[in-house]
Design a protein around this motif. Structure first.
Motif, PDB file in Angstrom:
ATOM      1  N   LYS A 103       0.838  -1.199   0.000  1.00  0.00           N
ATOM      2  CA  LYS A 103       0.000   0.000   0.000  1.00  0.00           C
ATOM      3  C   LYS A 103       0.870   1.246   0.000  1.00  0.00           C
ATOM      4  O   LYS A 103       2.058   1.197   0.315  1.00  0.00           O
ATOM      5  N   HIS A 107      -3.503   4.187  -2.127  1.00  0.00           N
ATOM      6  CA  HIS A 107      -4.015   2.956  -2.738  1.00  0.00           C
ATOM      7  C   HIS A 107      -3.495   1.710  -2.021  1.00  0.00           C
ATOM      8  O   HIS A 107      -2.479   1.752  -1.346  1.00  0.00           O
ATOM      9  N   TYR A 109      -2.549  -2.435  -3.025  1.00  0.00           N
ATOM     10  CA  TYR A 109      -2.195  -3.240  -4.193  1.00  0.00           C
ATOM     11  C   TYR A 109      -2.100  -4.718  -3.813  1.00  0.00           C
ATOM     12  O   TYR A 109      -1.749  -5.062  -2.687  1.00  0.00           O
ATOM     13  N   GLN A 114      -3.825  -2.426  -8.425  1.00  0.00           N
ATOM     14  CA  GLN A 114      -4.567  -1.629  -7.454  1.00  0.00           C
ATOM     15  C   GLN A 114      -5.887  -2.304  -7.114  1.00  0.00           C
ATOM     16  O   GLN A 114      -6.595  -2.785  -7.997  1.00  0.00           O
TER      17      GLN A 114
END
Length: 144
Positions: A103, A107, A109, A114
């Motif tokens: 992260k 965001h 991931y 993502q």
């Protein structure tokens, strides 16, 4: 009698055959490098170049390149997963978590992709590929 003869013959052949498969030939200690493309991602940082599984990563800065874990890496300008740039990832706040999750400030991931709608401020990894944020539970990067 035939069995005894066969055992003696095999033992003799084994004892007289030189071992050339090991990494220490002629007294030199060369480290043999093995790369498994899918199981063990491999970054290599040279003087002016960075490679992933033998392929040059265009634009990567060798002087600032840091290998993280789970296939992630970063340099002064970009974050990478298995040698490919993760679009919109923040280098300054990026950190790996576990089980392929990572992260940044904006965001979350999973394996470099993502996770839409995941909240990085409340996101926590659980066990066996599970994770959760304030609103949802995830398994291997997919919202349940």
């Amino acid at each position: 009698m035939k069995k005894l003869f066969a055992i003696l013959l095999c033992s003799l052949l084994f004892a007289t055959t030189p071992c050339i498969a090991g990494p220490h030939r002629h007294g030199h200690h060369k480290k043999q490098e093995q790369t498994h493309k899918h199981r063990h991602p491999h970054y290599a940082i040279g003087k002016n170049v960075v490679k992933f599984n033998g392929r040059i990563i265009k634009g990567a800065s060798a002087s600032s390149f840091k290998i993280l874990r789970d296939g992630y890496a970063k340099d002064a300008w970009d974050v990478y997963f298995e040698g490919k740039i993760i679009k919109d990832a923040s280098v300054g706040s990026f950190k790996t978590l576990r089980d392929g999750y990572a992260k940044d400030a904006w965001h979350v991931y999973f394996h470099g992709r993502q996770i839409k709608g995941a909240n990085p401020h409340t996101f926590k990894c659980k066990k066996h590929g599970y994770a959760e944020d304030k609103r949802h539970t995830y398994y291997l990067g997919r919202r349940l």
